[in-house]
Structure formats: C-alpha cells, structure tokens
Motif scaffolding. Sequence first.
Motif, PDB file in Angstrom:
ATOM      1  N   ALA A  96       0.835  -1.211   0.000  1.00 13.88           N
ATOM      2  CA  ALA A  96       0.000   0.000   0.000  1.00 13.88           C
ATOM      3  C   ALA A  96       0.866   1.255   0.000  1.00 13.88           C
ATOM      4  CB  ALA A  96      -0.918  -0.004   1.222  1.00 13.88           C
ATOM      5  N   SER A  97       0.473   2.238  -0.822  1.00  6.26           N
ATOM      6  CA  SER A  97       1.274   3.463  -0.872  1.00  6.26           C
ATOM      7  C   SER A  97       0.898   4.404   0.273  1.00  6.26           C
ATOM      8  CB  SER A  97       1.125   4.149  -2.229  1.00  6.26           C
ATOM      9  OG  SER A  97      -0.232   4.390  -2.489  1.00  6.26           O
ATOM     10  N   LYS A  98      -0.369   4.358   0.695  1.00  8.02           N
ATOM     11  CA  LYS A  98      -0.768   5.176   1.850  1.00  8.02           C
ATOM     12  C   LYS A  98      -0.496   4.379   3.119  1.00  8.02           C
ATOM     13  CE  LYS A  98      -4.672   7.682   3.852  1.00  8.02           C
ATOM     14  NZ  LYS A  98      -6.120   7.975   3.782  1.00  8.02           N
ATOM     15  N   ARG A  99       0.428   4.869   3.939  1.00  9.91           N
ATOM     16  CA  ARG A  99       0.789   4.110   5.126  1.00  9.91           C
ATOM     17  C   ARG A  99       1.142   5.017   6.300  1.00  9.91           C
ATOM     18  NH1 ARG A  99       2.515  -0.269   3.119  1.00  9.91           N
ATOM     19  NH2 ARG A  99       3.284  -0.954   5.130  1.00  9.91           N
ATOM     20  N   ILE A 100       1.047   4.454   7.491  1.00 10.04           N
ATOM     21  CA  ILE A 100       1.530   5.148   8.675  1.00 10.04           C
ATOM     22  C   ILE A 100       2.464   4.217   9.438  1.00 10.04           C
ATOM     23  CG2 ILE A 100      -0.419   6.726   8.860  1.00 10.04           C
ATOM     24  CD1 ILE A 100      -1.627   5.080  10.997  1.00 10.04           C
ATOM     25  N   LEU A 101       3.269   4.803  10.297  1.00  7.97           N
ATOM     26  CA  LEU A 101       4.294   4.040  11.010  1.00  7.97           C
ATOM     27  C   LEU A 101       4.185   4.321  12.511  1.00  7.97           C
ATOM     28  CD1 LEU A 101       7.976   3.598   9.910  1.00  7.97           C
ATOM     29  CD2 LEU A 101       7.494   4.270  12.244  1.00  7.97           C
ATOM     30  N   LEU A 174      19.610   6.095  20.739  1.00  5.10           N
ATOM     31  CA  LEU A 174      18.808   6.224  19.509  1.00  5.10           C
ATOM     32  C   LEU A 174      19.468   5.477  18.341  1.00  5.10           C
ATOM     33  CD1 LEU A 174      18.176  10.117  19.665  1.00  5.10           C
ATOM     34  CD2 LEU A 174      16.920   8.346  20.887  1.00  5.10           C
ATOM     35  N   ILE A 175      20.154   4.388  18.646  1.00  6.97           N
ATOM     36  CA  ILE A 175      20.970   3.718  17.622  1.00  6.97           C
ATOM     37  C   ILE A 175      20.073   3.064  16.560  1.00  6.97           C
ATOM     38  CG2 ILE A 175      22.882   2.109  17.218  1.00  6.97           C
ATOM     39  CD1 ILE A 175      23.402   2.189  20.292  1.00  6.97           C
ATOM     40  N   GLY A 176      19.044   2.389  17.015  1.00  4.83           N
ATOM     41  CA  GLY A 176      18.170   1.685  16.072  1.00  4.83           C
ATOM     42  C   GLY A 176      17.374   2.621  15.178  1.00  4.83           C
ATOM     43  N   SER A 177      16.898   3.725  15.738  1.00  4.19           N
ATOM     44  CA  SER A 177      16.129   4.657  14.901  1.00  4.19           C
ATOM     45  C   SER A 177      17.052   5.343  13.890  1.00  4.19           C
ATOM     46  CB  SER A 177      15.386   5.684  15.756  1.00  4.19           C
ATOM     47  OG  SER A 177      16.254   6.342  16.645  1.00  4.19           O
ATOM     48  N   ARG A 178      18.299   5.609  14.300  1.00  4.05           N
ATOM     49  CA  ARG A 178      19.264   6.204  13.367  1.00  4.05           C
ATOM     50  C   ARG A 178      19.586   5.204  12.252  1.00  4.05           C
ATOM     51  NH1 ARG A 178      23.267   6.957  16.761  1.00  4.05           N
ATOM     52  NH2 ARG A 178      22.108   8.625  17.753  1.00  4.05           N
ATOM     53  N   TYR A 179      19.692   3.926  12.631  1.00  3.68           N
ATOM     54  CA  TYR A 179      19.969   2.895  11.631  1.00  3.68           C
ATOM     55  C   TYR A 179      18.788   2.782  10.647  1.00  3.68           C
ATOM     56  CZ  TYR A 179      21.544  -1.464   9.526  1.00  3.68           C
ATOM     57  OH  TYR A 179      21.964  -2.401   8.624  1.00  3.68           O
ATOM     58  N   TYR A 180      17.577   2.789  11.193  1.00  2.00           N
ATOM     59  CA  TYR A 180      16.397   2.699  10.323  1.00  2.00           C
ATOM     60  C   TYR A 180      16.325   3.896   9.373  1.00  2.00           C
ATOM     61  CZ  TYR A 180      11.709   2.555   8.527  1.00  2.00           C
ATOM     62  OH  TYR A 180      10.654   2.536   7.668  1.00  2.00           O
ATOM     63  N   ALA A 181      16.612   5.088   9.893  1.00  2.00           N
ATOM     64  CA  ALA A 181      16.557   6.302   9.057  1.00  2.00           C
ATOM     65  C   ALA A 181      17.543   6.203   7.887  1.00  2.00           C
ATOM     66  CB  ALA A 181      16.866   7.532   9.908  1.00  2.00           C
ATOM     67  N   ALA A 182      18.671   5.553   8.120  1.00  2.00           N
ATOM     68  CA  ALA A 182      19.674   5.381   7.056  1.00  2.00           C
ATOM     69  C   ALA A 182      19.373   4.176   6.169  1.00  2.00           C
ATOM     70  CB  ALA A 182      21.059   5.223   7.679  1.00  2.00           C
ATOM     71  N   HIS A 183      18.545   3.249   6.653  1.00  2.00           N
ATOM     72  CA  HIS A 183      18.210   2.024   5.895  1.00  2.00           C
ATOM     73  C   HIS A 183      16.703   1.789   5.927  1.00  2.00           C
ATOM     74  CE1 HIS A 183      22.279   1.517   7.629  1.00  2.00           C
ATOM     75  NE2 HIS A 183      22.582   0.979   6.471  1.00  2.00           N
ATOM     76  N   PRO A 184      15.914   2.726   5.366  1.00  2.00           N
ATOM     77  CA  PRO A 184      14.463   2.531   5.425  1.00  2.00           C
ATOM     78  C   PRO A 184      14.028   1.376   4.520  1.00  2.00           C
ATOM     79  CG  PRO A 184      14.984   4.408   4.037  1.00  2.00           C
ATOM     80  CD  PRO A 184      16.292   3.920   4.602  1.00  2.00           C
ATOM     81  N   ALA A 186      12.103  -0.353   1.500  1.00  2.00           N
ATOM     82  CA  ALA A 186      11.818   0.191   0.169  1.00  2.00           C
ATOM     83  C   ALA A 186      10.357   0.624   0.080  1.00  2.00           C
ATOM     84  CB  ALA A 186      12.122  -0.872  -0.884  1.00  2.00           C
ATOM     85  N   GLY A 187      10.088   1.590  -0.814  1.00  2.00           N
ATOM     86  CA  GLY A 187       8.706   2.008  -1.027  1.00  2.00           C
ATOM     87  C   GLY A 187       8.438   3.373  -0.436  1.00  2.00           C
ATOM     88  N   PRO A 188       7.168   3.791  -0.527  1.00  2.00           N
ATOM     89  CA  PRO A 188       6.830   5.153  -0.094  1.00  2.00           C
ATOM     90  C   PRO A 188       7.003   5.361   1.407  1.00  2.00           C
ATOM     91  CG  PRO A 188       4.865   3.921  -0.702  1.00  2.00           C
ATOM     92  CD  PRO A 188       6.023   3.050  -1.040  1.00  2.00           C
ATOM     93  N   GLN A 189       7.343   6.597   1.759  1.00  2.00           N
ATOM     94  CA  GLN A 189       7.446   6.963   3.174  1.00  2.00           C
ATOM     95  C   GLN A 189       6.056   7.007   3.788  1.00  2.00           C
ATOM     96  OE1 GLN A 189       9.485  10.517   4.285  1.00  2.00           O
ATOM     97  NE2 GLN A 189      11.498   9.584   4.078  1.00  2.00           N
ATOM     98  N   PRO A 190       5.990   6.795   5.102  1.00  2.00           N
ATOM     99  CA  PRO A 190       4.684   6.923   5.766  1.00  2.00           C
ATOM    100  C   PRO A 190       4.196   8.370   5.765  1.00  2.00           C
ATOM    101  CG  PRO A 190       6.452   6.668   7.380  1.00  2.00           C
ATOM    102  CD  PRO A 190       7.070   6.461   6.018  1.00  2.00           C
ATOM    103  N   LEU A 191       2.868   8.526   5.811  1.00  2.00           N
ATOM    104  CA  LEU A 191       2.271   9.863   5.948  1.00  2.00           C
ATOM    105  C   LEU A 191       2.803  10.535   7.202  1.00  2.00           C
ATOM    106  CD1 LEU A 191      -1.562   9.277   5.400  1.00  2.00           C
ATOM    107  CD2 LEU A 191       0.017  10.462   3.848  1.00  2.00           C
ATOM    108  N   TYR A 192       2.886   9.744   8.258  1.00  2.00           N
ATOM    109  CA  TYR A 192       3.422  10.251   9.528  1.00  2.00           C
ATOM    110  C   TYR A 192       3.840   9.068  10.389  1.00  2.00           C
ATOM    111  CZ  TYR A 192      -1.228   9.202  11.518  1.00  2.00           C
ATOM    112  OH  TYR A 192      -2.388   8.586  11.917  1.00  2.00           O
ATOM    113  N   ALA A 193       4.550   9.382  11.468  1.00  6.90           N
ATOM    114  CA  ALA A 193       5.004   8.334  12.387  1.00  6.90           C
ATOM    115  C   ALA A 193       4.732   8.774  13.817  1.00  6.90           C
ATOM    116  CB  ALA A 193       6.494   8.073  12.191  1.00  6.90           C
ATOM    117  N   VAL A 194       4.359   7.806  14.652  1.00  8.08           N
ATOM    118  CA  VAL A 194       4.125   8.080  16.071  1.00  8.08           C
ATOM    119  C   VAL A 194       4.988   7.144  16.907  1.00  8.08           C
ATOM    120  CG1 VAL A 194       2.437   8.217  17.946  1.00  8.08           C
ATOM    121  CG2 VAL A 194       1.737   8.778  15.600  1.00  8.08           C
TER     122      VAL A 194
END
Length: 300
Positions: A96-101, A174-184, A186-194
């Motif tokens: 799905a292209s419309k997504r949230i995280l 914040l190691i894991g979130s930094r890793y995820y930000a550098a290795h998202p 594939a595909g569209p970014q989420p509309l937003y994240a909480v």
Amino acid sequence: MRRLLLLAVVLASACRERAPHRREFDGQAAFRYIETQVAFGPRIPGTEAHQRMAAWLDSMLRQRADTLVVQSWTHVTAAGDSLPLTNFIARFKPGASKRILFLAHWDSRPTADSPVSHDSTKPVPGANDGGSGVAVLLGVADALKRAPPEIGVDLLFVDGEDFGDFTKTPKDVLIGSRYYAAHPVAGPQPLYAVLFDLVADKDLQIYEEGNSLVGAPEVVELVWNTARDLGYAGTFVAQPRHTLIDDHLELQKVGIRAIDVVDFDYPSWHTIEDTIDKVSAASLGIVGDLAVTLVRREGS
Ligand SMILES: [Zn+2]
C-alpha cells in the motif's frame, strides 16, 4: 423545545458520520506483554535476556504481520565494545502506498542513572521504559491481525535507544532509529510516524512534546484531536510540557513527520523502580485504542 430539536438534528448527523466506537485494543493482553518482557530480565544489548526477547518478538511478529523485515547489525560503542543490535519492522499491507508508522524501542537501559536513582549500579527493569511501547505495538498487531487495515501500517521496533549517555555518548543512544533512518524499507514513506514511549504509567498524562510540535505540529493536532474524540482528553492533555530527545528526532531528520507520545512525568524513570506495579492495563488500553483508531480513521 427548539433547542432540543436542534440538538437531535446535530446528534443524528454526527451518528451518520461515524459508526459507534468499538474498542479493538485489549489492554489486559498488552499488560501481559509487559509481564513477559520484564520476566526476560533487563533487555540490554549483548545479554542473553536481549537475545531471548529478540527471539520472542520475531516469533510474535511473524504470526501477526504480513511480512517481517529484520535488520541486524553490529554497533561499536564509544567505549569500543561491539553490540549486536536488531530492528524489527512488522508490515501490514506492504504494497500500500498510503501508510503510517508506529515505533517503540525494545531494549532497556543498562544503568539506573536517573538523578533520583537510589542504585545506579543496577539496570532498569524497563516495565514502562521499553516494555510499554512494545506492548502497545504488539496489541496493535493483534488488532490488525484480527481485522486487516485499509491502509499500510508499519510497526517498527528499534533497538539500542537507551544504551549510552544522551549527552556524553550521543552515538550510543537512539541507535536503532538512526539505523532505520539510514536504511528505510523500500517504497513510499509513511504519511506520519508516532513514537510510543513511557505510555503505561498508572497515573498517565501525556502532554504535547516540544520537538514534535516543531517538527510535525499537524500530526500532534491529529493525535490529540483523535484522543479528545475518544474521550481521552484527561489523559492526552492538549498543552506542551517537556521537550525531549527521543527516537522521533532521527526519523524527522530524514523527512518523516514523526512525533513522540510520551508521559515524561514518571518518577521511576531510569530507576530500579520501573517495575510492573507502576504500569496498568487501563493506561495501555487508552493509548492502544488511540493507536488503532488512527489506523481505522486513516483508512475510512
Ligand atoms: Zn529510557
């Protein structure tokens, strides 16, 4: 008489707008997910408890999500130690292209080094700090397994949020979130994240967080308005309070509209008292209901 009639018309139109709310999130089940995590012992990277927790999360998520992405890597700390770390991304409707995280950290802190801590030689049990965000995300996964979402949903469990010192060794937090930000993925970014962090305190009050208001004010508005609609204005207080460095900032840096849902008024934060008796199924139920409702409304 006229006023009453008018009220009836307003009510009728409100009912047409939205079906009565049914709470899908099970707060008791989420509470048990905290009990399970605490029973592993502190989930400190490099320990056996951390490994057992990873195996449990992996199996829980495989049973619930459409696909599970596992990111494993080695982080070398400022002290020169090698930490084996793992992020889990449980994906619902991955096409799905419309997504949230939604995200939460699943590690717990090696040292109870709060300024008010009575024993900073011991680790944090992490019932609320670590345990609660994971429990909310797993409860959301249960709800989405029972009734698949209309939109795409990613549940991101980040590792290594709380390992180091936030001022002295900022690369070791914040190691894991930094890793995820550098290795998202594939595909569209989420509309937003909480981000959900410290969300199970028995005395739960969640104020708007400063860096969320700077980076994604419209997402803060959406989340607090949704909470108000659900009758949770007493818990989700629509006022700013703390400004925090947390996983949401690493996502904001790569353009994701990420906010932090966090109750930072938690006396047991980073102490050995962050234990199961401080958290409640009722608090988890409120936050989980909000999270599931965000998914359902975005898809309606
Ligand atoms: Zn912490």
